[in-house]
Enzyme design. Structure first.
Site, PDB file in Angstrom:
ATOM      1  N   LYS A  17       0.643  -1.252   0.051  1.00 45.94           N
ATOM      2  CA  LYS A  17      -0.099  -0.023   0.020  1.00 45.94           C
ATOM      3  C   LYS A  17       0.817   1.340  -0.159  1.00 45.94           C
ATOM      4  O   LYS A  17       2.052   1.037   0.479  1.00 45.94           O
ATOM      5  CB  LYS A  17      -1.018  -0.005   1.288  1.00 45.94           C
ATOM      6  CG  LYS A  17      -1.898  -1.105   1.212  1.00 45.94           C
ATOM      7  CD  LYS A  17      -2.862  -1.179   2.704  1.00 45.94           C
ATOM      8  CE  LYS A  17      -3.812  -2.358   2.252  1.00 45.94           C
ATOM      9  NZ  LYS A  17      -4.723  -2.271   3.521  1.00 45.94           N
ATOM     10  N   TYR A  57     -12.065  -4.116  -3.504  1.00 46.35           N
ATOM     11  CA  TYR A  57     -12.572  -4.735  -2.049  1.00 46.35           C
ATOM     12  C   TYR A  57     -14.044  -5.017  -2.014  1.00 46.35           C
ATOM     13  O   TYR A  57     -14.505  -5.614  -1.231  1.00 46.35           O
ATOM     14  CB  TYR A  57     -12.663  -3.315  -1.039  1.00 46.35           C
ATOM     15  CG  TYR A  57     -11.255  -3.034  -0.538  1.00 46.35           C
ATOM     16  CD1 TYR A  57     -10.602  -3.929   0.201  1.00 46.35           C
ATOM     17  CD2 TYR A  57     -10.330  -1.990  -1.085  1.00 46.35           C
ATOM     18  CE1 TYR A  57      -9.339  -4.058   0.656  1.00 46.35           C
ATOM     19  CE2 TYR A  57      -9.233  -2.086  -0.396  1.00 46.35           C
ATOM     20  CZ  TYR A  57      -8.614  -3.122   0.345  1.00 46.35           C
ATOM     21  OH  TYR A  57      -7.295  -2.836   0.889  1.00 46.35           O
ATOM     22  N   ARG A 122      -0.937 -14.898   4.278  1.00 45.25           N
ATOM     23  CA  ARG A 122      -1.617 -14.041   5.646  1.00 45.25           C
ATOM     24  C   ARG A 122      -1.004 -14.274   6.725  1.00 45.25           C
ATOM     25  O   ARG A 122      -0.867 -13.378   7.577  1.00 45.25           O
ATOM     26  CB  ARG A 122      -3.120 -14.732   5.560  1.00 45.25           C
ATOM     27  CG  ARG A 122      -4.322 -14.349   4.352  1.00 45.25           C
ATOM     28  CD  ARG A 122      -4.621 -12.871   4.414  1.00 45.25           C
ATOM     29  NE  ARG A 122      -5.528 -12.482   5.456  1.00 45.25           N
ATOM     30  CZ  ARG A 122      -6.354 -11.556   5.423  1.00 45.25           C
ATOM     31  NH1 ARG A 122      -6.061 -10.814   4.359  1.00 45.25           N
ATOM     32  NH2 ARG A 122      -6.860 -10.890   6.434  1.00 45.25           N
ATOM     33  N   THR A 128      -5.085  -7.825  10.525  1.00 42.95           N
ATOM     34  CA  THR A 128      -5.644  -6.538  10.055  1.00 42.95           C
ATOM     35  C   THR A 128      -5.232  -5.324  10.922  1.00 42.95           C
ATOM     36  O   THR A 128      -4.660  -4.155  10.468  1.00 42.95           O
ATOM     37  CB  THR A 128      -7.106  -6.457   9.908  1.00 42.95           C
ATOM     38  OG1 THR A 128      -7.564  -7.584   9.030  1.00 42.95           O
ATOM     39  CG2 THR A 128      -7.484  -5.118   9.059  1.00 42.95           C
ATOM     40  N   ARG A 139       2.962  -6.835   9.459  1.00 42.37           N
ATOM     41  CA  ARG A 139       2.065  -5.895  10.199  1.00 42.37           C
ATOM     42  C   ARG A 139       2.434  -5.603  11.713  1.00 42.37           C
ATOM     43  O   ARG A 139       2.064  -4.375  12.226  1.00 42.37           O
ATOM     44  CB  ARG A 139       0.353  -5.776   9.926  1.00 42.37           C
ATOM     45  CG  ARG A 139       0.097  -5.824   8.559  1.00 42.37           C
ATOM     46  CD  ARG A 139      -1.358  -6.376   8.255  1.00 42.37           C
ATOM     47  NE  ARG A 139      -1.947  -6.091   7.038  1.00 42.37           N
ATOM     48  CZ  ARG A 139      -3.021  -6.438   6.705  1.00 42.37           C
ATOM     49  NH1 ARG A 139      -3.834  -7.563   7.366  1.00 42.37           N
ATOM     50  NH2 ARG A 139      -3.598  -6.179   5.518  1.00 42.37           N
ATOM     51  N   ASN A 159      -1.706  -0.355   7.365  1.00 45.32           N
ATOM     52  CA  ASN A 159      -1.133  -1.566   7.732  1.00 45.32           C
ATOM     53  C   ASN A 159      -0.462  -2.170   6.694  1.00 45.32           C
ATOM     54  O   ASN A 159       0.025  -3.271   6.630  1.00 45.32           O
ATOM     55  CB  ASN A 159      -2.189  -2.877   8.374  1.00 45.32           C
ATOM     56  CG  ASN A 159      -3.246  -2.846   6.992  1.00 45.32           C
ATOM     57  OD1 ASN A 159      -3.193  -2.123   5.828  1.00 45.32           O
ATOM     58  ND2 ASN A 159      -4.418  -3.312   7.428  1.00 45.32           N
ATOM     59  N   HIS A 162      -1.873  -5.113   1.438  1.00 45.79           N
ATOM     60  CA  HIS A 162      -3.008  -5.915   1.266  1.00 45.79           C
ATOM     61  C   HIS A 162      -2.799  -7.645   0.791  1.00 45.79           C
ATOM     62  O   HIS A 162      -1.887  -7.602   0.140  1.00 45.79           O
ATOM     63  CB  HIS A 162      -3.888  -5.321   0.050  1.00 45.79           C
ATOM     64  CG  HIS A 162      -4.917  -6.398  -0.472  1.00 45.79           C
ATOM     65  ND1 HIS A 162      -6.036  -6.603   0.265  1.00 45.79           N
ATOM     66  CD2 HIS A 162      -4.825  -7.294  -1.509  1.00 45.79           C
ATOM     67  CE1 HIS A 162      -6.778  -7.597  -0.261  1.00 45.79           C
ATOM     68  NE2 HIS A 162      -6.199  -8.055  -1.354  1.00 45.79           N
ATOM     69  N   GLU A 173      -9.137 -11.189  -7.430  1.00 43.46           N
ATOM     70  CA  GLU A 173      -8.202  -9.976  -7.241  1.00 43.46           C
ATOM     71  C   GLU A 173      -7.024 -10.147  -8.320  1.00 43.46           C
ATOM     72  O   GLU A 173      -6.669  -9.145  -8.849  1.00 43.46           O
ATOM     73  CB  GLU A 173      -7.816 -10.091  -5.832  1.00 43.46           C
ATOM     74  CG  GLU A 173      -8.724  -9.807  -4.972  1.00 43.46           C
ATOM     75  CD  GLU A 173      -8.362  -9.882  -3.476  1.00 43.46           C
ATOM     76  OE1 GLU A 173      -8.945  -9.217  -2.390  1.00 43.46           O
ATOM     77  OE2 GLU A 173      -6.891  -9.923  -3.221  1.00 43.46           O
TER      78      GLU A 173
HETATM   79  P1  IDP Z   1      -7.466  -7.240   5.455  1.00 39.62           P
HETATM   80  O1  IDP Z   1      -6.625  -6.263   4.779  1.00 39.62           O
HETATM   81  O2  IDP Z   1      -6.463  -7.717   6.721  1.00 39.62           O
HETATM   82  O3  IDP Z   1      -8.032  -8.284   4.776  1.00 39.62           O
HETATM   83  P2  IDP Z   1     -10.197  -6.383   5.500  1.00 39.62           P
HETATM   84  O4  IDP Z   1     -10.992  -6.555   6.645  1.00 39.62           O
HETATM   85  O5  IDP Z   1     -10.313  -6.960   4.206  1.00 39.62           O
HETATM   86  O6  IDP Z   1      -8.778  -6.698   6.305  1.00 39.62           O
HETATM   87  O7  IDP Z   1      -9.888  -4.473   5.469  1.00 39.62           O
HETATM   88  C1  IDP Z   1      -9.394  -3.921   4.184  1.00 39.62           C
HETATM   89  C2  IDP Z   1      -8.592  -2.900   4.805  1.00 39.62           C
HETATM   90  O8  IDP Z   1      -9.425  -1.841   5.406  1.00 39.62           O
HETATM   91  C3  IDP Z   1      -7.605  -3.069   5.842  1.00 39.62           C
HETATM   92  O9  IDP Z   1      -6.553  -3.650   5.662  1.00 39.62           O
HETATM   93  C4  IDP Z   1      -7.678  -1.630   6.572  1.00 39.62           C
HETATM   94  O10 IDP Z   1      -6.638  -1.191   5.716  1.00 39.62           O
HETATM   95  C5  IDP Z   1      -8.886  -1.190   6.361  1.00 39.62           C
HETATM   96  N1  IDP Z   1      -9.693  -1.381   7.588  1.00 39.62           N
HETATM   97  C6  IDP Z   1     -10.466  -2.551   7.799  1.00 39.62           C
HETATM   98  N2  IDP Z   1     -11.191  -2.423   8.935  1.00 39.62           N
HETATM   99  C7  IDP Z   1     -10.858  -0.910   9.262  1.00 39.62           C
HETATM  100  C8  IDP Z   1     -11.409  -0.227  10.541  1.00 39.62           C
HETATM  101  O11 IDP Z   1     -12.251  -0.362  11.294  1.00 39.62           O
HETATM  102  N3  IDP Z   1     -11.013   0.977  10.535  1.00 39.62           N
HETATM  103  C9  IDP Z   1     -10.291   1.390   9.712  1.00 39.62           C
HETATM  104  N4  IDP Z   1      -9.589   0.811   8.629  1.00 39.62           N
HETATM  105  C10 IDP Z   1     -10.038  -0.233   8.462  1.00 39.62           C
HETATM  106 MG    MG Z   2      -9.642  -8.493   3.110  1.00 38.03          MG
END
Ligand code: IDP
Ligand code: MG
Length: 204
Positions: A17, A57, A122, A128, A139, A159, A162, A173
């Site tokens: 990212k 997404y 992962r 996350t 992360r 973080n 992705h 994806e």
């Molecule tokens: P992942 O990246 O670990 O798969 P996802 O739930 O798919 O997590 O969420 C995508 C991205 O959205 C996360 O990597 C993060 O950057 C952002 N994100 C997810 N949940 C939150 C939140 O509650 N607050 C702010 N950003 C969030």
């Molecule tokens: Mg995800």
């Protein structure tokens, strides 16, 4: 659809990212996937459009629900009150912020290939929310962000990476970010040591 049997051609999508690029962590992040034995089969640098990010997404119709529920749980597990109680409202807000975050600068998109590519990546990437991600993960080692801090700043959790969440998600994806001709088919010499039943032929 990929079947459940692990195969050395399993694939997953990684995006470094904008914060990962800005923090000069491209090499560090890439190294961690590479040294696990995975094979890099596609890579490019680009600045995504908001449309590409939204599509990315929402490729998984369940993403809105799962992500909203995960965020609410993240607050409750720490004894905190979530900012919203409806998972879909939370995700709508997350998505708007993600579009800003992911389009703020160049990203690196990559396809990594190898047995168990999705769960292995992962595991190396970590959970996350960096506050909760295990030490030793990308992360967990390189960021100190949290849902609470990012909500206060009305922004996405930063973080660094992705990583596809499931083989189905990975397949969709990869198609979204790469054309077939951008994904290379080649052999790495080390695959013999990683996958072959016999590792003879080492001594001359
Ligand atoms: P992942 O990246 O670990 O798969 P996802 O739930 O798919 O997590 O969420 C995508 C991205 O959205 C996360 O990597 C993060 O950057 C952002 N994100 C997810 N949940 C939150 C939140 O509650 N607050 C702010 N950003 C969030
Ligand atoms: Mg995800």
């Amino acid at each position: 659809m990929q079947n459940n049997k692990p195969s050395k051609t399993d694939r997953t999508l990684i995006i470094i990212k904008p914060d990962g690029v800005q923090r000069s962590l491209i090499g560090e992040i890439t190294k961690r996937y590479e040294r696990a034995g995975l094979k890099l089969v596609a890579i490019k640098m680009l600045v995504p459009t908001p449309e590409m990010v939204e599509k990315h997404y929402t490729l998984d119709p369940e993403w809105r629900r799962i992500t909203g529920e995960k965020t609410i749980k993240g607050y409750l597990d720490k004894g905190l009150i979530p900012p919203l109680t409806d998972p879909f409202e939370i995700t709508a807000r997350i998505l708007e912020r993600l579009k800003k975050y992911m389009t703020s600068g160049p990203v690196i998109a990559m396809v990594w290939q190898g047995a168990h590519a999705v769960p292995i990546v992962r595991k190396i990437t970590g959970g996350t929310e960096p506050l909760q991600s295990d030490v030793g993960t990308i992360r967990g080692d390189f960021v100190l962000d949290s849902y609470q801090l990012s909500d206060e700043g009305e922004r996405s959790v930063r973080n660094l990476v992705h990583a596809s969440g499931s083989p189905d998600e990975a397949e969709k994806e990869i198609k979204h970010w790469f054309s077939d001709s951008e994904i290379l088919n080649y052999r790495l010499i080390q695959e013999q040591i990683i996958y072959d039943v016999n590792i003879d032929g080492i001594f001359e």
